[in-house]
Design an enzyme around this catalytic site. Structure first.
Site, PDB file in Angstrom:
ATOM      1  N   GLY A   1       0.829  -1.213   0.000  1.00  0.00           N
ATOM      2  CA  GLY A   1       0.000   0.000   0.000  1.00  0.00           C
ATOM      3  C   GLY A   1       0.854   1.250   0.000  1.00  0.00           C
TER       4      GLY A   1
ATOM      5  CD  GLU B   1      -2.419   2.607   1.865  1.00  0.00           C
ATOM      6  OE1 GLU B   1      -1.634   1.657   1.813  1.00  0.00           O
ATOM      7  OE2 GLU B   1      -3.249   2.866   0.976  1.00  0.00           O
TER       8      GLU B   1
HETATM    9  N1  CAA Z   1       5.535  -7.541   7.167  1.00  0.00           N
HETATM   10  C1  CAA Z   1       5.264  -8.669   7.878  1.00  0.00           C
HETATM   11  N2  CAA Z   1       5.269  -8.700   9.241  1.00  0.00           N
HETATM   12  C2  CAA Z   1       5.555  -7.570   9.894  1.00  0.00           C
HETATM   13  C3  CAA Z   1       5.854  -6.365   9.212  1.00  0.00           C
HETATM   14  C4  CAA Z   1       5.845  -6.390   7.787  1.00  0.00           C
HETATM   15  N3  CAA Z   1       6.094  -5.287   7.083  1.00  0.00           N
HETATM   16  N4  CAA Z   1       6.078  -5.402  10.120  1.00  0.00           N
HETATM   17  C5  CAA Z   1       5.949  -5.967  11.336  1.00  0.00           C
HETATM   18  N5  CAA Z   1       5.638  -7.269  11.189  1.00  0.00           N
HETATM   19  C6  CAA Z   1       5.452  -8.256  12.250  1.00  0.00           C
HETATM   20  C7  CAA Z   1       6.723  -8.307  13.102  1.00  0.00           C
HETATM   21  O1  CAA Z   1       7.674  -9.179  12.555  1.00  0.00           O
HETATM   22  C8  CAA Z   1       6.191  -8.784  14.440  1.00  0.00           C
HETATM   23  O2  CAA Z   1       6.023 -10.177  14.438  1.00  0.00           O
HETATM   24  P1  CAA Z   1       7.005 -11.108  15.363  1.00  0.00           P
HETATM   25  O3  CAA Z   1       6.814 -10.619  16.769  1.00  0.00           O
HETATM   26  O4  CAA Z   1       6.480 -12.490  15.107  1.00  0.00           O
HETATM   27  O5  CAA Z   1       8.377 -10.854  14.853  1.00  0.00           O
HETATM   28  C9  CAA Z   1       4.798  -8.171  14.508  1.00  0.00           C
HETATM   29  O6  CAA Z   1       4.440  -7.834  13.173  1.00  0.00           O
HETATM   30  C10 CAA Z   1       4.757  -6.934  15.367  1.00  0.00           C
HETATM   31  O7  CAA Z   1       5.737  -6.047  14.878  1.00  0.00           O
HETATM   32  P2  CAA Z   1       6.233  -4.774  15.700  1.00  0.00           P
HETATM   33  O8  CAA Z   1       6.556  -5.180  17.106  1.00  0.00           O
HETATM   34  O9  CAA Z   1       7.270  -4.103  14.900  1.00  0.00           O
HETATM   35  O10 CAA Z   1       4.884  -3.903  15.734  1.00  0.00           O
HETATM   36  P3  CAA Z   1       4.578  -2.516  16.399  1.00  0.00           P
HETATM   37  O11 CAA Z   1       3.332  -2.625  17.162  1.00  0.00           O
HETATM   38  O12 CAA Z   1       5.786  -1.983  17.095  1.00  0.00           O
HETATM   39  O13 CAA Z   1       4.242  -1.603  15.119  1.00  0.00           O
HETATM   40  C11 CAA Z   1       4.596  -0.121  13.305  1.00  0.00           C
HETATM   41  C12 CAA Z   1       5.097  -1.310  14.118  1.00  0.00           C
HETATM   42  C13 CAA Z   1       5.528  -0.031  12.113  1.00  0.00           C
HETATM   43  C14 CAA Z   1       4.646   1.165  14.039  1.00  0.00           C
HETATM   44  C15 CAA Z   1       3.154  -0.412  12.803  1.00  0.00           C
HETATM   45  O14 CAA Z   1       2.239  -0.358  13.863  1.00  0.00           O
HETATM   46  C16 CAA Z   1       2.697   0.533  11.749  1.00  0.00           C
HETATM   47  O15 CAA Z   1       3.028   0.354  10.580  1.00  0.00           O
HETATM   48  N6  CAA Z   1       1.876   1.535  12.109  1.00  0.00           N
HETATM   49  C17 CAA Z   1       1.249   2.378  11.145  1.00  0.00           C
HETATM   50  C18 CAA Z   1      -0.139   1.848  10.880  1.00  0.00           C
HETATM   51  C19 CAA Z   1      -0.655   2.256   9.549  1.00  0.00           C
HETATM   52  O16 CAA Z   1       0.065   2.309   8.572  1.00  0.00           O
HETATM   53  N7  CAA Z   1      -1.951   2.491   9.481  1.00  0.00           N
HETATM   54  C20 CAA Z   1      -2.551   2.799   8.257  1.00  0.00           C
HETATM   55  C21 CAA Z   1      -3.975   2.512   8.328  1.00  0.00           C
HETATM   56  S1  CAA Z   1      -4.605   1.794   6.904  1.00  0.00           S
HETATM   57  C22 CAA Z   1      -5.063   3.061   5.913  1.00  0.00           C
HETATM   58  O17 CAA Z   1      -4.597   4.161   5.974  1.00  0.00           O
HETATM   59  C23 CAA Z   1      -6.019   2.522   4.955  1.00  0.00           C
HETATM   60  C24 CAA Z   1      -6.932   3.387   4.242  1.00  0.00           C
HETATM   61  O18 CAA Z   1      -8.137   3.192   4.276  1.00  0.00           O
HETATM   62  C25 CAA Z   1      -6.341   4.350   3.332  1.00  0.00           C
END
Ligand code: CAA
Length: 381
Positions: A242, A363
């Site tokens: 995305g 996103e």
């Molecule tokens: N691919 C696969 N798995 C992933 C990953 C990825 N890119 N990123 C993290 N993971 C997995 C990790 O490996 C972890 O798993 P394990 O414990 O088994 O290793 C698990 O997910 C948790 O990862 P984190 O501890 O890193 O997670 P976190 O809670 O610290 O969050 C973050 C990380 C990057 C801040 C994440 O929360 C994030 O991206 N936040 C932003 C949310 C976002 O983008 N929201 C958009 C909403 S959707 C939208 O806008 C849609 C619309 O309608 C337009």
């Protein structure tokens, strides 16, 4: 290393550009001011095989590569970002997780209607208290006979009020964290789904951004997407793709603004000359073009890496961060080149500027992209 677009990519770019030029641009101001999403145009985009361009052919998609998809999103965004957002949803936020994690039955049921434009599919992750901190969901699921019951509410769901089907992320119990999250295919007409209000927004006005709530909404067990507890991984891996799509939207907004600014600067006479002959204006245009080209290569490279099957989380975050910030900067500069006219709807740039602002937010905000990049570089969470 080959930097040229191939024949297929050039052909897709031409089709999308022509459609945007003829069918979207002439009505872009109306779509924006009337908050009008035209379902007929969604069907027309589908008839050009663009609605599911990056999805597999056996489910009605176009079977094209990520560069074709990104070119489509960029060109359509130049016409109308809100209509382009449906293509982004269908290929990326809704289509991709189905292709990667769905069962054969789920793919056969849910992919063809979004490729034909007969159904609109959306991605329901964000909640009032779970935006950037996406794993702190409070929408819960509980097991029941033959399936699950979903309770809770979502906000900021792109196309929520026009959706027919959605991917809903819910947690087994509040506080369970990432490993407690699962993803479900939910038909919007199901009992217990309530469509809330649409937000009043700065940009992307034709595309409704909706609140949704679920009250004992029954989801049959065959509608679980992937495995139980796999939902956060599904959401994050989907958002990787995305984020490249948002990069392509950012390119489209900026490219359009640049071209409007160049044309305007050539036509506008002040101090006895077209303002394009003044270095002050040329420097703005030069900076806009340089920033745009830098971002374009990051976006395309991230798409290319995705197609190679390599890990592209870092590349996607680089692309989204650079392209969205570039888009705001370029549309801002375009407004400056147009002066007072840049502030008026007639010249389109003010709309592009408003739309560009969202690319730094949805996103994953720019701050979240920096977190993803920082973690990838240091290996530290
Ligand atoms: N691919 C696969 N798995 C992933 C990953 C990825 N890119 N990123 C993290 N993971 C997995 C990790 O490996 C972890 O798993 P394990 O414990 O088994 O290793 C698990 O997910 C948790 O990862 P984190 O501890 O890193 O997670 P976190 O809670 O610290 O969050 C973050 C990380 C990057 C801040 C994440 O929360 C994030 O991206 N936040 C932003 C949310 C976002 O983008 N929201 C958009 C909403 S959707 C939208 O806008 C849609 C619309 O309608 C337009």
């Amino acid at each position: 290393m080959d930097f040229a677009l191939n024949e297929d990519q050039l052909a897709v770019q031409e089709v999308a550009r022509t459609f945007a030029e003829k069918r979207l641009k002439p009505r872009a101001e109306e779509f924006d001011s009337e908050k009008l999403m035209d379902r007929g145009l969604i069907k027309e985009i589908a008839e050009l095989d663009l609605m599911g361009i990056g999805l597999p052919e056996e489910y009605g998609g176009g079977g094209m590569d990520s560069i074709c998809y990104l070119l489509t999103v960029e060109e359509l965004t130049r016409g109308c970002s809100s209509h382009a957002a449906v293509v982004m949803l269908h290929n990326s936020l809704y289509g991709y997780p189905l292709v990667r994690y769905g069962t054969e039955e789920q793919k056969q049921k849910y992919l063809p209607p979004i490729c034909t434009g007969d159904a609109i599919g959306v991605f329901a992750l964000s909640e009032a208290g779970a935006g950037s901190d996406a794993s702190s969901l409070t929408t819960t699921y509980t097991k029941t006979d033959g399936g699950y019951l979903i309770n809770g509410s979502k906000i900021f769901i792109t196309m929520g009020s026009m959706s027919d089907t959605m991917i809903v992320f819910a947690i087994s119990e509040k506080g369970a964290g990432a490993k407690g999250i699962s993803a479900f295919m939910v038909d919007t007409k199901s009992d217990g789904v309530m469509i809330g209000t649409n937000e009043k927004k700065m940009g992307f006005r034709a595309s409704p951004t909706t609140e949704l709530s679920f009250s004992d909404c029954f989801v049959p067990k065959e509608n679980l997407l992937g495995n139980e507890g796999e939902g956060f991984k599904i959401a994050m891996s989907t958002l990787d793709g995305g984020r490249i799509s948002v990069g392509a939207m950012s390119l489209g907004l900026a490219q359009e603004a640049l071209e409007i600014a160049i044309k305007y600067a050539g036509d506008r006479v002040q101090f006895g000359k077209p303002i394009s002959s003044f270095q002050a204006v040329q420097f703005h245009l030069a900076d806009m073009s340089t920033m745009l080209e830098q971002a374009r290569w990051l976006v395309w490279r991230a798409g290319w890496l995705k197609d190679q099957g390599d890990n592209y989380t870092l590349a996607a975050a680089h692309a989204k961060l650079a392209a969205s910030e570039m888009s705001t900067a370029v549309t801002h500069k375009a407004t400056q080149v147009l002066g007072g006219y840049g502030y008026c709807a007639e010249y389109q740039v003010e709309r592009l500027y408003r739309d560009a602002r969202l690319t730094e937010l949805f996103e994953g905000t720019s701050e979240m992209q920096r977190i993803v990049i920082g973690r990838q570089l240091t290996g530290k969470r």
